[in-house]
Enzyme design. Sequence first.
Site, PDB file in Angstrom:
ATOM      1  N   LYS A  30       7.055 -17.291  20.091  1.00  0.00           N
ATOM      2  CA  LYS A  30       6.853 -18.544  19.343  1.00  0.00           C
ATOM      3  C   LYS A  30       6.131 -19.571  20.200  1.00  0.00           C
ATOM      4  O   LYS A  30       5.189 -20.228  19.745  1.00  0.00           O
ATOM      5  CB  LYS A  30       8.205 -19.115  18.910  1.00  0.00           C
ATOM      6  CG  LYS A  30       8.136 -20.546  18.395  1.00  0.00           C
ATOM      7  CD  LYS A  30       9.495 -21.096  18.018  1.00  0.00           C
ATOM      8  CE  LYS A  30      10.306 -21.660  19.145  1.00  0.00           C
ATOM      9  NZ  LYS A  30       9.904 -22.990  19.619  1.00  0.00           N
ATOM     10  N   ARG A  69       8.021 -29.128  17.211  1.00  0.00           N
ATOM     11  CA  ARG A  69       7.686 -29.737  18.498  1.00  0.00           C
ATOM     12  C   ARG A  69       6.232 -29.443  18.882  1.00  0.00           C
ATOM     13  O   ARG A  69       5.538 -30.276  19.457  1.00  0.00           O
ATOM     14  CB  ARG A  69       8.637 -29.157  19.557  1.00  0.00           C
ATOM     15  CG  ARG A  69       8.425 -29.683  20.943  1.00  0.00           C
ATOM     16  CD  ARG A  69       8.922 -31.090  21.057  1.00  0.00           C
ATOM     17  NE  ARG A  69       8.568 -31.712  22.312  1.00  0.00           N
ATOM     18  CZ  ARG A  69       8.692 -33.009  22.535  1.00  0.00           C
ATOM     19  NH1 ARG A  69       9.152 -33.808  21.602  1.00  0.00           N
ATOM     20  NH2 ARG A  69       8.357 -33.514  23.685  1.00  0.00           N
ATOM     21  N   ASP A 111      13.662 -29.097  18.079  1.00  0.00           N
ATOM     22  CA  ASP A 111      15.098 -29.088  18.370  1.00  0.00           C
ATOM     23  C   ASP A 111      15.532 -30.412  18.969  1.00  0.00           C
ATOM     24  O   ASP A 111      14.796 -31.044  19.731  1.00  0.00           O
ATOM     25  CB  ASP A 111      15.413 -27.968  19.373  1.00  0.00           C
ATOM     26  CG  ASP A 111      15.213 -26.609  18.751  1.00  0.00           C
ATOM     27  OD1 ASP A 111      15.497 -26.461  17.559  1.00  0.00           O
ATOM     28  OD2 ASP A 111      14.772 -25.705  19.470  1.00  0.00           O
TER      29      ASP A 111
END
Length: 425
Positions: free
Chosen positions: A22, A95, A119
């Site tokens: 990711k 993010r 997060d």
Amino acid sequence: MDRIVVHRSGPLAGEVDVPGAKNSVLKLMVASLYAEGTHELTNVPAISDVDTMGSLLGALGVDVSHDLHRADVLLLTNRGDVKSIAPSELVETIRASINLLGPLLACKGHVRLDMPGGDDFGTRPIDMHIAGLTAMGAEFDLSHGNIEARADNLHGAHITLDFPSVGATENILTAAVHANGETIIENAAREPEVADLCDLLVEMGAQISGIGSSTLTIVGVERGSLKPVQHAVVPDRIQAATYLAATAVAGGDVIVRGARAHDMQVLLSRMNDMGLDITAVPGGVRIVSEGRMRAVDIQTLPYPGLATDYKPLLVTMLAVAEGSGIVTENLYPGRFRYVEELSKLGADIRTDGHHAIVRGVERLRGAAVVAPDIRAGAALVVAGLAAEGRTVISGIEHIDRGYDNLVGRLVALGAVVERVDMAVS
Ligand code: EPU
């Protein structure tokens, strides 16, 4: 409404393959902004953050679609008319939207986006991104609650980061790709995902040296000179670690295909210290887990140290190990929020600031828990494998952001885990 339901499982057996990372693929996707034409990424994980980034790039002028015949292949077509203002609702979700800063400044000389989401580990400042880009000639305006930057003529600079921030390193190096002259980044982040981004940019025509080291040198090249390429995303060391941790707590003998031992050295050596038998095998890493693990102390550090993203998995392993381990978090002081959820499963963990003491217990017991973020969510699934009875995990949209078919992959190894829609079950 989906939940993941886990039962005590093990021993696990067989092989599991690891998809692309990711934290690499999202930045590689953004690199499509540099060059008109069709870019091809392979080994792309099926995760929701990729879909979100695809929508974000769509709004900026890059059409993103999956290849019809190869599920892991993403095609990104830059239409040649890139916009520099990112839509708020998408930026707030991930993010990695902060990674638009460098490429848009490089290609358009302007960027406007909201503060990125992701997060929640407490405050996640971007001062080093701003300082580095300012040293290269960018001018920032943060007065309207969003980030706006202009740079008519980015120039090279000698930048020493206070801390090897992944995001700041990436934004400075991506801005430097089209800056006038040479940019040197000292104390640069050395994560394999940062190196993967550098490798892609070099394949496209950028000039970057020192890749994988803490000093990166970028010599700017003309706008419009980069070309689309085909590139395979580096395997995800955090997803790889998840299957190692699952086998560690459930017992068994598993080969994690695609895991690169040299990218995970500190983790693998700590797992060996815990009594697990870990070996590099051709094309992957093998773990044999028999009997109870021993507790060790761990601390998170920037690469090549122990990644903060591994920590919830290690805390889960310590929760069922013999003895006590002290865990020190050096990157995100707020990254212990999942401890409360692990405690619901019977884990004995005390936190104090950025330390935790984990006293291993013989057995966890199933309970209803909530995934607070991607990695902690996966760690709760792993904990469920070692818990008597039924563990029901909600909030699994967090897990979907970064895990490609976690449940299916665990089931293939023999774990008793399923994804259910509680509204209909
Ligand atoms: N920091 C600053 N100022 C800055 C930038 C960072 O103080 O300008 C601080 C942060 O607050 C944090 C530390 O430096 O305390 C590390 O931040 P870094 O910039 O290295 O992290 P990031 O780029 O925001 C990426 C990953 C995270 C991973 C960290 C550390 C992405 C999209 N995210 O975040 O991954 O934990 O590096 O390795 O690449 C995840 O995948 O679950 C995840 C959170």
